[in-house]
Design an enzyme around this catalytic site. Structure first.
Site, PDB file in Angstrom:
ATOM      1  N   CYS A   1       2.973  -2.930   4.063  1.00 44.13           N
ATOM      2  CA  CYS A   1       2.169  -1.739   4.343  1.00 44.13           C
ATOM      3  C   CYS A   1       2.958  -0.903   5.345  1.00 44.13           C
ATOM      4  CB  CYS A   1       0.769  -2.105   4.831  1.00 44.13           C
ATOM      5  SG  CYS A   1       0.682  -2.932   6.433  1.00 44.13           S
TER       6      CYS A   1
ATOM      7  N   ASP B   1       0.856  -1.188   0.000  1.00 43.24           N
ATOM      8  CA  ASP B   1       0.000   0.000   0.000  1.00 43.24           C
ATOM      9  C   ASP B   1       0.896   1.244   0.000  1.00 43.24           C
ATOM     10  OD1 ASP B   1       0.777   0.538   2.628  1.00 43.24           O
ATOM     11  OD2 ASP B   1      -1.229   0.311   3.490  1.00 43.24           O
TER      12      ASP B   1
ATOM     13  N   HIS C   1      10.070 -23.377  10.684  1.00 34.06           N
ATOM     14  CA  HIS C   1       8.996 -23.928  11.520  1.00 34.06           C
ATOM     15  C   HIS C   1       7.600 -23.729  10.923  1.00 34.06           C
ATOM     16  CE1 HIS C   1      11.263 -24.256  15.637  1.00 34.06           C
ATOM     17  NE2 HIS C   1      11.945 -24.780  14.624  1.00 34.06           N
TER      18      HIS C   1
ATOM     19  N   HIS D   1       6.757 -30.009  12.748  1.00 35.93           N
ATOM     20  CA  HIS D   1       6.278 -28.713  12.254  1.00 35.93           C
ATOM     21  C   HIS D   1       5.288 -28.891  11.108  1.00 35.93           C
ATOM     22  CE1 HIS D   1       9.144 -26.935  14.886  1.00 35.93           C
ATOM     23  NE2 HIS D   1      10.147 -27.594  14.323  1.00 35.93           N
TER      24      HIS D   1
ATOM     25  N   THR E   1       3.019  -0.714   8.625  1.00 37.57           N
ATOM     26  CA  THR E   1       3.580  -1.525   9.706  1.00 37.57           C
ATOM     27  C   THR E   1       3.858  -2.968   9.292  1.00 37.57           C
ATOM     28  OG1 THR E   1       1.350  -2.148  10.376  1.00 37.57           O
ATOM     29  CG2 THR E   1       2.324  -0.214  11.469  1.00 37.57           C
TER      30      THR E   1
END
Ligand code: RB5
Length: 144
Positions: A65, A8, A98, A133, A67
Site C-alpha cells: 500500500c 491498493d 527469525h 525462534h 506505506t
C-alpha cells in the site's frame, strides 16, 4: 516459487515492478491487486491475498500500500499470517531467519535505500533458523 501479491492504489507502480522482477526470475505470480489508481481499501486488498494464500500452494505473499503499514496490519489480523514490513536487506533477512514471515509488505510512496528487488531477493533466499525462534513463532498463533 509461487507468490500471491495484492496492492491498493498507493502501490500500483511498485506492484508492477515487483511482479516484473519476480517473473524475470522465473517465479509464478498471482496478481490480485488493483492495476489502476482507482481508490480501494487496503484491508480488502490484504483479504484477497491472504484468502488466496490459504488456498494453498504458495511459498509466500506480498502486500503493498502507500506505506506498507495499513496492509501489513490487515494481513496480520489473520491467524497464521506473519507479515513483515521490511525496509532493507537486514530486515528482509531477519523477517525470514527469525520470524519465518510468510508475507512481506512494501510501501509504494516511500523511499528505499536499496532496490526493492534486492530487498525481496534477500528475503526469498533467507532460511528460517528454527530453534528458539520456532518456539517464539509458535506463540504468535496463541495470541489471536
Ligand atoms: C491510501 O491513501 C493509504 O492510506 C494506504 O495506501 C496506506 O498507506 C495505508 O496504510
Amino acid at each position: 516459487m509461487k507468490i500471491v501479491i495484492a496492492n491498493d492504489h498507493g502501490a500500483v507502480a511498485l506492484k508492477f515492478r515487483l511482479v516484473k522482477w519476480l517473473e524475470s526470475q522465473g517465479h509464478q505470480v498471482v496478481n490480485l491487486g488493483i492495476d489502476t489508481e482507482d481508490r480501494v481499501d487496503y484491508p480488502d486488498q490484504a483479504e484477497l491475498a491472504v484468502q488466496e494464500y490459504f488456498r494453498g500452494g504458495y511459498d509466500f505473499g506480498i502486500v503493498c500500500c502507500g506505506t506498507g503499514i495499513g496492509i501489513s496490519i490487515a494481513a496480520n489480523r489473520h491467524k497464521g499470517i506473519r507479515c513483515a514490513l521490511i525496509h532493507d536487506s537486514y530486515t528482509a533477512r531477519m523477517a525470514k531467519e527469525h520470524n519465518n514471515a510468510n508475507f512481506v509488505a512494501f510501501g509504494g510512496r516511500g523511499e528505499y535505500v536499496e532496490p526493492v528487488e534486492q530487498i525481496l531477493g534477500v528475503y526469498m533466499n533467507a532460511k528460517f533458523e528454527g530453534g528458539r525462534h520456532a518456539t517464539r513463532v509458535a506463540k504468535l498463533d496463541t495470541i489471536c
